[in-house]
Motif scaffolding. Structure first.
Motif, short mmCIF file in Angstrom:
data_model
loop_
_atom_site.label_atom_id
_atom_site.label_comp_id
_atom_site.label_asym_id
_atom_site.label_seq_id
_atom_site.Cartn_x
_atom_site.Cartn_y
_atom_site.Cartn_z
N ALA A 40 7.78 -4.28 -4.16
CA ALA A 40 7.07 -3.38 -3.26
C ALA A 40 7.90 -3.39 -1.89
O ALA A 40 8.23 -2.36 -1.53
CB ALA A 40 5.61 -3.40 -2.86
N VAL A 41 8.23 -4.67 -1.42
CA VAL A 41 8.90 -4.74 0.00
C VAL A 41 10.35 -4.10 -0.35
O VAL A 41 10.84 -3.71 0.54
CB VAL A 41 8.88 -6.15 0.36
N ASN A 42 10.71 -4.61 -1.30
CA ASN A 42 12.35 -4.24 -1.83
C ASN A 42 12.31 -2.57 -1.93
O ASN A 42 13.39 -2.09 -1.37
CB ASN A 42 12.85 -4.76 -3.11
N ALA A 43 11.13 -2.12 -2.49
CA ALA A 43 11.24 -0.71 -2.58
C ALA A 43 11.14 0.28 -1.17
O ALA A 43 11.74 1.20 -1.10
CB ALA A 43 10.23 -0.08 -3.67
N VAL A 44 10.23 -0.27 -0.57
CA VAL A 44 10.00 0.45 0.76
C VAL A 44 11.26 0.31 1.72
O VAL A 44 11.43 1.23 2.65
CB VAL A 44 8.61 0.14 1.40
N VAL A 45 11.71 -0.89 1.70
CA VAL A 45 12.71 -1.16 2.59
C VAL A 45 13.91 -0.48 2.17
O VAL A 45 14.82 0.38 2.93
CB VAL A 45 13.42 -2.79 2.53
N ALA A 46 14.52 -0.31 0.99
CA ALA A 46 15.47 0.57 0.10
C ALA A 46 15.23 2.05 0.70
O ALA A 46 16.06 2.87 0.91
CB ALA A 46 15.57 0.26 -1.04
N ALA A 47 14.04 2.33 0.78
CA ALA A 47 13.59 3.71 1.04
C ALA A 47 13.85 3.93 2.59
O ALA A 47 13.43 5.22 3.02
CB ALA A 47 12.22 4.18 0.56
N THR B 128 0.85 -1.16 -0.05
CA THR B 128 0.05 0.05 -0.08
C THR B 128 0.92 1.19 -0.07
O THR B 128 0.64 2.19 -0.69
CB THR B 128 -0.86 -0.11 1.15
N ILE B 129 2.07 1.32 0.61
CA ILE B 129 2.87 2.65 0.79
C ILE B 129 3.44 2.83 -0.61
O ILE B 129 3.52 3.80 -0.93
CB ILE B 129 3.81 2.25 1.89
N ASN B 130 3.99 1.55 -1.23
CA ASN B 130 4.54 1.74 -2.42
C ASN B 130 3.67 2.24 -3.45
O ASN B 130 3.96 3.03 -4.30
CB ASN B 130 5.26 0.10 -2.92
N GLN B 131 2.42 1.74 -3.30
CA GLN B 131 1.22 2.05 -4.48
C GLN B 131 1.06 3.64 -4.05
O GLN B 131 0.90 4.31 -5.10
CB GLN B 131 0.18 1.28 -4.27
N LEU B 132 1.10 4.11 -3.00
CA LEU B 132 0.75 5.39 -2.49
C LEU B 132 1.75 6.43 -2.89
O LEU B 132 1.63 7.38 -3.53
CB LEU B 132 0.50 5.60 -1.03
#
Length: 803
Positions: free
Chosen positions: A174-181, A145-149
């Motif tokens: 999505a998990v990879n993106a929000v963890v990297a961020a 949801t955070i990645n989509q938002l």
């Protein structure tokens, strides 16, 4: 990042554990905080918890709340609908189209929350048609949801967890993106635990990081942004409380003025927004926009009217109004286009004050009030039936196109009306009225108490005396032009009490120039290179599109637009003249400066020495191409230095005179200057700054002397008339060139010399041993007429050569 504000807004009050939010303020540019609260921990079960700080912060800001008995229950799982409610409020998600799910009843508290989250695109239902609102949210679902938002880009370096293989395929990226961020982290044992329910404490922590990742949030009253210079803010900015001042800031993303602003005030000072500006809060006192640049403003305050006041050099490309609003740009700001969208509810009220280039009405049955100012083009769309346009006497519409049945009431002026629909009425007759191509040539229009039939040539009356088959203003203009073509005229500069008043003579490109004439007449707005003493030259400029022209009524405030002015040629193209001719060809004129605030500040300003009369002190100025103010830490009397004769540059102090920074000028007024002494002036580096923080470079002049005074000996008296062929005798206070030329000639030194060489004037040079002694210049064979004795770098005298 995704433009999540495209679906922004009103926080949804829900009967759950989450309270209505007042969003966090990013203190990175916080200058002065007012009324800040201590972030105390209100929950007995949060002592020594790892999420204590975040829970306290968001709780004190009103975003989350606890449960009974002053407890927060940080380790209790959060449901899918509760998570949606939290994100909707924090990210100002706008209510959208409803969505239908088998397990969401329209009376459930979470029904609008769920549908808004789905409409925003960051959550969706399941294949069986359910949403599962009460199901607990897993950690990998939170990541999706955070990645989509936020639309976080994919990361090149993906962190591997011990349990990475347990991630579902749909959540891995999505998990990879929000963890990297840095928004969601794994556990100390190296696992991510994707299927583990997200706890209330984890939800608040993830929210805090997501907010910081997406931009800046200002939720406490105060001033944010540097006092000088320009702070650049990546991402989006949210203002979600009243009493916030945002200053000297360039925002790369969108700006949201949130619902929690309520009926309070927000101030933007020298703020540039590259994205959209959304206004969901603000009262009848206003959202103030000062010296700011905004691409597009969308007004959508659901409860009540919001007032926007734009002033100074504020420039707005477009305003889209979806709810009742009052827009005031009467203090010189510029708005290119206003659209009253079809989302405006019927009977909504919109007020437009000041100058607007184009206004489009798309809404059904709304009221448009124009209390003061000018609209160049007002278009009523074919679906805007029932529109009422209320014009005050101090307002004017240059071009009005009515594609739907509408009423134009009030005493304001309409220069040209095009009627493209039946059932159109005017309380005050337009100066020109024609039918468009969407109606028959015999369409009827009500003007006052009379019914008029329009024809292809204009208005014809079917009763009463209101109609006319021609426009008297246009036919009068034609006669005047014929007269000017055949009979040379010599206008008189002013006469009696004739005066035009211009409250603001220095404006930025896009601002309107407001003025009032004490007499009826015709006004022209022209570049300074056009001869304002020749109506023929001005009219030719009108035909070529280089000069603007409007008719004016005595003591009525009107304006010229500077929207289309392109300042491509510094310095000449920012100097303009506003000239009004009365019916007897007397005229009055004012100099207008139009600055392009998008240009860089010049290194070499124009240095001007003001010609002084016998009893006045000389003044000097440095003319910049930008509006400027004294830099922080500087005083006006230490930004200028001067050199006398061959001496060094020394500070120009209060004992030497005064220095004033006004608009685009640094004005120097010495208390005394000696005759025949060389002076140089220097502006120190970083003395002044523009509105976006650009500072000046060091700059100094060459040698300048006190203004050369001229004393007339012959002819004497007040008439200054000399017979053709006789000599003119005078003395000068310093060496200089002196020209005898026609009064209407202006130009450079070489221009004057060329005229003398062609026998259109005379010239002498007063040498050192002739200073303060009588010298003569002959009128020779110059024809009779009005002349000027022009002293280069000095005063000039008007005189007349007679037969």
């Amino acid at each position: 990042m995704k433009k999540w504000v495209n679906v922004l807004t009103a926080g949804i009050l829900v009967t759950s554990l989450w309270a209505s939010p007042i969003l966090a303020a990013d203190s990175s540019h916080h200058v002065a905080k007012k009324g800040s609260s201590t972030e105390s921990q209100p929950y007995v079960d949060m002592a020594n918890h790892w999420a204590t700080d975040n829970v306290a912060k968001w709780s004190n800001r009103g975003v989350v709340s606890g449960v009974a008995n002053a407890r927060f229950e940080p380790n209790r799982p959060i449901t899918r609908s509760e998570w949606a409610a939290l994100l909707n409020r924090a990210f100002q998600i706008q209510p959208g189209q409803s969505a239908s799910f088998t397990d969401v009843d329209k009376d459930d508290w979470f029904a609008p929350t769920v549908t808004d989250a789905v409409y925003a695109g960051y959550m969706k239902g399941f294949e069986d048609g359910s949403f599962r609102p009460t199901q607990v949210l897993s950690r990998e679902e939170a990541a999706v949801t955070i990645n989509q938002l936020l639309q976080i880009p994919s990361s090149d370096s993906n962190k591997t967890f011990k349990d990475s293989t347990s991630l579902h395929n749909w959540s891995q990226k999505a998990v990879n993106a929000v963890v990297a961020a840095g928004i969601i982290e794994g556990y100390q044992n190296g696992t991510f635990q994707p299927q583990k329910p997200l706890t209330r404490a984890e939800a608040v922590t993830i929210l805090d990081r997501a907010v910081n990742h997406s931009g800046a949030w200002y939720g406490e009253s105060g001033t944010y942004g540097p006092s000088n210079g320009l702070a650049k803010q990546s991402g989006n900015v949210v203002i979600n409380t009243t009493g916030v001042t945002l200053q000297n800031m360039e925002i790369a993303g969108d700006l949201i003025i949130g619902k929690a602003v309520g009926n309070g005030d927000v101030f933007l000072k020298n703020v540039k927004v590259h994205g959209q500006t959304y206004v969901y809060g603000g009262g009848e006192h206003s959202v103030h926009l000062n010296n700011s640049v905004l691409v597009s403003i969308i007004v959508n305050k659901v409860d009540g009217t919001v007032r926007l006041v734009a002033e100074g050099a504020t420039s707005i490309s477009e305003v889209k109004i979806k709810t009742g609003a009052a827009l005031d740009v009467s203090q010189g700001a510029s708005v290119d286009r206003v659209t009253l969208t079809n989302e405006l509810p019927a009977k909504s009220n919109v007020s437009l004050t000041g100058y607007f280039h184009t206004v489009n009405v798309e809404a059904f049955a709304i009221n448009v009030n124009i209390p003061n100012g000018q609209i160049d083009k007002l278009n009523v769309a074919d679906n805007a039936t029932g529109t009422t346009i209320d014009t005050a006497q101090e307002s004017s519409i240059l071009s009005l196109v009515l594609n739907a049945a509408a009423k134009v009431i009030g005493l304001g002026s309409v220069d040209k009306a095009v009627v493209n629909a039946e059932n159109v009425s005017f309380q005050t007759k337009p100066k020109s009225m024609t039918n468009g191509d969407k109606v028959s040539s015999d369409v009827k229009v009500t003007v006052g108490d009379s019914t008029n039939t329009l024809g292809s040539q204009g208005t014809t009356s079917s009763g009463g005396g209101e109609g006319s088959s021609s426009n008297p203003n246009e036919s009068g203009k034609s006669k005047n032009e014929d007269k000017k073509d055949n009979t040379p005229q010599t206008p008189e500069n002013n006469s009696g009490d004739f005066k035009i008043s211009v409250p603001k003579k220095v404006v930025a490109v896009g601002e309107a120039v407001y003025f009032t004439s004490s007499r009826d007449g015709v006004a022209y707005f022209s570049n300074h290179i056009i001869d304002i003493e020749s109506m023929t030259s001005l009219e030719l400029g009108v035909e070529s599109g280089e000069v603007q022209k409007i008719e004016v009524q005595a003591n009525k405030t009107v304006s010229f637009s500077t929207y289309a002015i392109n300042n491509y040629e510094y310095p000449r193209n920012f100097e303009f003249n506003l000239t009004v001719y009365d019916k007897n060809n007397n005229y009055d004129s004012e100099d207008i400066t139009v600055l392009d605030e998008n240009q860089a500040i010049v290194e070499n300003p124009i240095f001007t020495q003001y010609t002084a009369s016998e009893n006045e002190l000389d003044q000097f100025s440095f003319d910049y191409n930008r509006l400027i103010t004294v830099n922080e830490g500087k005083a006006t009397n230490n930004i200028v230095q001067w050199s006398i004769s061959d001496g060094p540059f020394l500070p120009f102090t209060e004992k030497d005179g005064e220095v004033e920074v006004k608009d685009n000028l640094i004005i120097i007024s010495p208390k005394s200057l000696e005759d025949r002494v060389i002076y140089k002036f220097q502006i120190v580096a970083d003395a002044v700054v523009t509105r976006n923080g650009e500072a000046n470079k060091e700059y100094h002049t060459g040698g300048n002397r006190k203004t050369v005074r001229i004393t007339m000996i012959k002819p004497n008296g007040g008439a200054f008339k000399v017979k053709k062929g006789e000599d003119i005798t005078f003395s000068l206070s310093d060496v200089s060139k002196v020209y005898l030329l026609n009064s209407f000639v202006w130009g450079s030194n070489s221009d004057y010399d060329d005229l003398v060489a062609e026998n259109w004037g005379k010239k002498i040079e007063v040498e050192d041993d002739e200073v303060n002694k009588p010298v003569t210049i002959s009128t020779g064979d110059l024809p009779s007429g009005k002349y000027k004795l022009d002293v280069w770098y000095g005063r000039n005298f008007d005189l007349e050569i007679i037969e």
